[in-house]
Design a protein around this motif. Structure first.
Motif, PDB file in Angstrom:
ATOM      1  N   ASN A  17       0.857  -1.177   0.000  1.00 29.70           N
ATOM      2  CA  ASN A  17       0.000   0.000   0.000  1.00 29.70           C
ATOM      3  C   ASN A  17       0.894   1.229   0.000  1.00 29.70           C
ATOM      4  OD1 ASN A  17       0.791   0.549   2.724  1.00 29.70           O
ATOM      5  ND2 ASN A  17      -0.818  -0.821   3.459  1.00 29.70           N
ATOM      6  N   VAL A  18       0.305   2.381   0.023  1.00 33.35           N
ATOM      7  CA  VAL A  18       1.081   3.614  -0.044  1.00 33.35           C
ATOM      8  C   VAL A  18       2.076   3.689   1.121  1.00 33.35           C
ATOM      9  CG1 VAL A  18       0.925   6.129   0.034  1.00 33.35           C
ATOM     10  CG2 VAL A  18      -0.708   4.830  -1.303  1.00 33.35           C
ATOM     11  N   LYS A  19       1.634   3.339   2.302  1.00 31.92           N
ATOM     12  CA  LYS A  19       2.484   3.416   3.487  1.00 31.92           C
ATOM     13  C   LYS A  19       3.649   2.425   3.412  1.00 31.92           C
ATOM     14  CE  LYS A  19       1.968   3.758   8.478  1.00 31.92           C
ATOM     15  NZ  LYS A  19       1.010   3.672   9.591  1.00 31.92           N
TER      16      LYS A  19
ATOM     17  N   ASP B  73       9.455   0.585   2.945  1.00 35.68           N
ATOM     18  CA  ASP B  73      10.469  -0.167   2.178  1.00 35.68           C
ATOM     19  C   ASP B  73      11.671   0.729   1.903  1.00 35.68           C
ATOM     20  OD1 ASP B  73       8.835  -2.407   2.124  1.00 35.68           O
ATOM     21  OD2 ASP B  73       8.454  -2.336  -0.049  1.00 35.68           O
ATOM     22  N   ILE B  74      11.411   1.968   1.515  1.00 31.42           N
ATOM     23  CA  ILE B  74      12.495   2.916   1.237  1.00 31.42           C
ATOM     24  C   ILE B  74      13.290   3.201   2.505  1.00 31.42           C
ATOM     25  CG2 ILE B  74      12.963   5.333   0.610  1.00 31.42           C
ATOM     26  CD1 ILE B  74      10.636   5.037  -1.445  1.00 31.42           C
ATOM     27  N   GLN B  75      12.598   3.393   3.609  1.00 30.00           N
ATOM     28  CA  GLN B  75      13.292   3.661   4.873  1.00 30.00           C
ATOM     29  C   GLN B  75      14.157   2.474   5.289  1.00 30.00           C
ATOM     30  OE1 GLN B  75      11.839   5.935   8.568  1.00 30.00           O
ATOM     31  NE2 GLN B  75      11.092   3.851   8.864  1.00 30.00           N
ATOM     32  N   GLU B  76      13.643   1.255   5.143  1.00 27.14           N
ATOM     33  CA  GLU B  76      14.442   0.077   5.494  1.00 27.14           C
ATOM     34  C   GLU B  76      15.656  -0.062   4.580  1.00 27.14           C
ATOM     35  OE1 GLU B  76      13.137  -3.837   6.955  1.00 27.14           O
ATOM     36  OE2 GLU B  76      11.109  -3.090   6.565  1.00 27.14           O
ATOM     37  N   LEU B  77      15.477   0.231   3.305  1.00 29.22           N
ATOM     38  CA  LEU B  77      16.607   0.201   2.371  1.00 29.22           C
ATOM     39  C   LEU B  77      17.672   1.182   2.829  1.00 29.22           C
ATOM     40  CD1 LEU B  77      17.817  -0.791  -0.365  1.00 29.22           C
ATOM     41  CD2 LEU B  77      16.628   1.156  -1.427  1.00 29.22           C
TER      42      LEU B  77
ATOM     43  N   SER C  77       8.141   9.082 -12.883  1.00 31.02           N
ATOM     44  CA  SER C  77       6.857   8.625 -13.397  1.00 31.02           C
ATOM     45  C   SER C  77       6.000   8.076 -12.252  1.00 31.02           C
ATOM     46  CB  SER C  77       7.086   7.600 -14.504  1.00 31.02           C
ATOM     47  OG  SER C  77       5.881   7.242 -15.123  1.00 31.02           O
ATOM     48  N   ILE C  78       5.522   6.834 -12.366  1.00 26.70           N
ATOM     49  CA  ILE C  78       4.670   6.280 -11.320  1.00 26.70           C
ATOM     50  C   ILE C  78       5.463   6.058 -10.028  1.00 26.70           C
ATOM     51  CG2 ILE C  78       4.842   3.776 -11.660  1.00 26.70           C
ATOM     52  CD1 ILE C  78       1.532   5.608 -11.518  1.00 26.70           C
ATOM     53  N   GLY C  79       6.786   6.105 -10.107  1.00 24.28           N
ATOM     54  CA  GLY C  79       7.638   6.029  -8.918  1.00 24.28           C
ATOM     55  C   GLY C  79       7.556   7.284  -8.059  1.00 24.28           C
ATOM     56  N   THR C  80       6.797   8.290  -8.523  1.00 27.39           N
ATOM     57  CA  THR C  80       6.609   9.472  -7.685  1.00 27.39           C
ATOM     58  C   THR C  80       5.622   9.198  -6.554  1.00 27.39           C
ATOM     59  OG1 THR C  80       4.915  10.377  -9.164  1.00 27.39           O
ATOM     60  CG2 THR C  80       7.186  11.086  -9.538  1.00 27.39           C
ATOM     61  N   TYR C  81       4.756   8.195  -6.720  1.00 24.18           N
ATOM     62  CA  TYR C  81       3.819   7.874  -5.645  1.00 24.18           C
ATOM     63  C   TYR C  81       4.535   7.408  -4.377  1.00 24.18           C
ATOM     64  CZ  TYR C  81      -0.277   8.671  -8.484  1.00 24.18           C
ATOM     65  OH  TYR C  81      -1.250   9.273  -9.241  1.00 24.18           O
ATOM     66  N   PRO C  82       5.534   6.522  -4.469  1.00 27.63           N
ATOM     67  CA  PRO C  82       6.272   6.186  -3.251  1.00 27.63           C
ATOM     68  C   PRO C  82       6.974   7.398  -2.630  1.00 27.63           C
ATOM     69  CG  PRO C  82       6.657   4.527  -4.926  1.00 27.63           C
ATOM     70  CD  PRO C  82       5.907   5.641  -5.587  1.00 27.63           C
ATOM     71  N   VAL C  83       7.373   8.359  -3.463  1.00 34.95           N
ATOM     72  CA  VAL C  83       8.004   9.569  -2.926  1.00 34.95           C
ATOM     73  C   VAL C  83       6.976  10.394  -2.150  1.00 34.95           C
ATOM     74  CG1 VAL C  83       9.241  11.691  -3.487  1.00 34.95           C
ATOM     75  CG2 VAL C  83       9.789   9.571  -4.695  1.00 34.95           C
ATOM     76  N   TRP C  84       5.761  10.522  -2.695  1.00 38.13           N
ATOM     77  CA  TRP C  84       4.696  11.197  -1.947  1.00 38.13           C
ATOM     78  C   TRP C  84       4.449  10.477  -0.623  1.00 38.13           C
ATOM     79  CZ3 TRP C  84       3.095  15.890  -2.495  1.00 38.13           C
ATOM     80  CH2 TRP C  84       3.107  16.491  -3.752  1.00 38.13           C
TER      81      TRP C  84
ATOM     82  N   CYS D  81       6.665   8.874   1.102  1.00 35.27           N
ATOM     83  CA  CYS D  81       7.766   9.267   1.999  1.00 35.27           C
ATOM     84  C   CYS D  81       7.497  10.636   2.619  1.00 35.27           C
ATOM     85  CB  CYS D  81       9.089   9.296   1.243  1.00 35.27           C
ATOM     86  SG  CYS D  81       9.698   7.680   0.772  1.00 35.27           S
ATOM     87  N   LEU D  82       6.977  11.556   1.818  1.00 30.51           N
ATOM     88  CA  LEU D  82       6.654  12.888   2.340  1.00 30.51           C
ATOM     89  C   LEU D  82       5.605  12.815   3.443  1.00 30.51           C
ATOM     90  CD1 LEU D  82       6.604  14.879  -1.003  1.00 30.51           C
ATOM     91  CD2 LEU D  82       8.172  15.255   0.916  1.00 30.51           C
ATOM     92  N   LYS D  83       4.690  11.869   3.313  1.00 33.75           N
ATOM     93  CA  LYS D  83       3.627  11.741   4.314  1.00 33.75           C
ATOM     94  C   LYS D  83       4.084  10.964   5.551  1.00 33.75           C
ATOM     95  CE  LYS D  83      -1.033  10.308   5.185  1.00 33.75           C
ATOM     96  NZ  LYS D  83      -2.358  10.309   4.701  1.00 33.75           N
ATOM     97  N   TYR D  84       4.801   9.842   5.354  1.00 29.29           N
ATOM     98  CA  TYR D  84       5.072   8.930   6.463  1.00 29.29           C
ATOM     99  C   TYR D  84       6.469   9.025   7.069  1.00 29.29           C
ATOM    100  CZ  TYR D  84       0.626   6.884   5.197  1.00 29.29           C
ATOM    101  OH  TYR D  84      -0.707   6.708   4.933  1.00 29.29           O
ATOM    102  N   ILE D  85       7.447   9.490   6.305  1.00 31.57           N
ATOM    103  CA  ILE D  85       8.808   9.580   6.868  1.00 31.57           C
ATOM    104  C   ILE D  85       9.479  10.917   6.525  1.00 31.57           C
ATOM    105  CG2 ILE D  85       9.196   7.073   6.984  1.00 31.57           C
ATOM    106  CD1 ILE D  85      10.942   7.376   4.415  1.00 31.57           C
TER     107      ILE D  85
END
Length: 157
Positions: free
Chosen positions: A86-88, A93-97, A113-120, A122-126
């Protein structure tokens, strides 16, 4: 007669093991991680992978002190799928990496591209872990209520 089962991909890249037991494959470019001035995680889009082309010469990355890690998002390439993705979970996953690669308390994230959603995500959760973010060709919806009407009109002219 049913088709034979698909074999898992051959694992050739380094991978980290996440807390939930899944693996994320990654690839590193630029200067050595421990010598880097800028530690960047690049998030690929749809139908791409950690091997995404980024037109930066080794010379430029050395001059800037740039270390870039790309990774196969859950279910892509050599990374395990995440049926509960999910979005969270993308942010974590990025934080653990970043933690397992010892990128430090803050790091840079670039989404394509669609990889901007995980960046959003990150802005929300970390947000406390981010030095900065960049969105390259973000996917947008022109009918979002918050999208400025002037830009919609200019885009469709």
């Amino acid at each position: 007669m049913p088709p034979p089962p698909k074999l898992p991909p051959l694992i050739t890249s380094p991978r980290i093991k996440l807390r939930d037991g899944r693996h994320l494959a990654y690839s590193e470019r630029g200067v050595l991680r421990q010598n880097a001035t800028y530690k960047v995680i690049l998030v690929h889009g749809y139908d791409t992978s950690k091997d995404i082309y980024l037109p930066l010469s080794q010379e430029l990355m050395e001059k800037l002190g740039l270390y870039i890690v790309t990774y196969d998002r859950a279910g892509y390439g050599e990374s395990d799928p995440n049926p509960k993705r999910n979005v969270k979970s993308e942010a974590f996953d990025i934080q653990e990496l970043a933690d397992q690669l010892q990128l430090g308390p803050k790091f840079y994230v670039i989404g394509m591209s669609i990889g901007t959603y995980p960046v959003w995500s990150c802005l929300k959760y970390i947000p406390h872990r981010l030095a900065s973010v960049s969105l390259i060709v973000p996917v947008i919806n022109y009918w979002w209520p918050c999208f400025p009407p002037k830009l919609v009109n200019r885009e469709f002219e």
